[in-house]
Design an enzyme around this catalytic site. Sequence first.
Site, mmCIF file in Angstrom:
data_model
loop_
_atom_site.group_PDB
_atom_site.id
_atom_site.type_symbol
_atom_site.label_atom_id
_atom_site.label_comp_id
_atom_site.label_asym_id
_atom_site.label_seq_id
_atom_site.Cartn_x
_atom_site.Cartn_y
_atom_site.Cartn_z
ATOM 1 N N HIS A 176 85.220 92.108 4.868
ATOM 2 C CA HIS A 176 86.114 92.594 5.916
ATOM 3 C C HIS A 176 85.793 94.056 6.219
ATOM 4 C CE1 HIS A 176 89.715 89.579 5.593
ATOM 5 N NE2 HIS A 176 88.556 88.990 5.775
ATOM 6 N N GLU A 179 89.098 96.852 11.037
ATOM 7 C CA GLU A 179 90.354 96.506 11.695
ATOM 8 C C GLU A 179 91.305 97.686 11.568
ATOM 9 O OE1 GLU A 179 93.477 92.860 12.262
ATOM 10 O OE2 GLU A 179 92.943 93.342 10.202
ATOM 11 N N ASP A 257 92.603 84.404 10.961
ATOM 12 C CA ASP A 257 92.946 85.282 9.849
ATOM 13 C C ASP A 257 94.005 84.626 8.959
ATOM 14 O OD1 ASP A 257 92.742 87.427 8.219
ATOM 15 O OD2 ASP A 257 93.568 88.896 9.574
ATOM 16 N N ASP A 258 95.273 84.980 9.102
ATOM 17 C CA ASP A 258 96.336 84.420 8.254
ATOM 18 C C ASP A 258 97.373 83.714 9.133
ATOM 19 O OD1 ASP A 258 95.992 85.494 5.322
ATOM 20 O OD2 ASP A 258 95.510 87.166 6.641
#
Length: 323
Positions: A176, A179, A257-258
């Site tokens: 990752h 962001e 993502d989640d």
Amino acid sequence: MRPSTLIDMAAARRVRLPRGLAESEALQVEPDARGWFRFQRHYDAARVVVDSEAAMRRIVREAAEDDAAEGSVRLELQVDPTSYAVFVGGITPALEIVLDEARSAETATGVSIGIIVAASRTRSPFDARALARLAAQHAGVVVGFGLSNDERRGDTAEFGPAFRIAREAGLASVPHGGELLGPSHVRDVVESLHPDRLGHGVRAAEDPRLLESIVERGIALEICPASNAALGVLETASDVPLRRLLSAGATVALGADDPLLFGSRLLDQYETAREIGLDDAELAHLAASSIRASRAPEGEKRGMLRQVETWLASEPVEGAGGS
């Protein structure tokens, strides 16, 4: 994890969930320390109910079932076995449970599945090396090695040796980055971890020279509009700079993502792309890019790409937002 599964598991364990999770509300926070803390608190609250082999298997199986129902053909699940090791006797059995259920779910649903082992920035780089060695031992069903959690934690370069272990085993490098933090962090991740795909990477759009370098290196960007909006990186999901990235020649794979926390699955990300103004051909290009950037076997990729071509060539469905 499905919201209904979380509520069911929490009730069975008499675990009290934060109000937002208990009511299946999409998380919306600001990109500051308190905002990330709230996101992490919700994430940890959901994870605490995953305390057995049966719970782990249920989540893997339902993830595959939900992707199949949505029309997805490839699922690459990221897991940190450390989170579940205490319940099943260690990181090795924790990973083996996930791998075994992934194989079973793949057969049952028809969705191609690969597993990514991820280390956490909040833990020691030595722990990351142990996970990389474990991932390397299962190369094949394990297709990649990642680095997750708060981008502001840890020294990125110190995780380099773990990623080197994974790359030498043929695993994709999928950390990752980019962001919560901007272009300088993206550059650090690129130089230190040599990613094949970059989880998020959306902030690379702020630096044309960096974006050009990412394109030249062939690094795919896993863009997650709902996540960007929920964490305050962008005001709304529709503000994601998809056109800027695509115009620069970037390989983009949309991701959810989640979904549990952000209340938005993969199909919703494609609907966001449609709202931005992408037409059928551009949506097909995104889908094809995500397939090519995946670690699915080449034969499977060819079949998946033919499905995209068939969709693009088909007549628009009445009432759908075709162009």
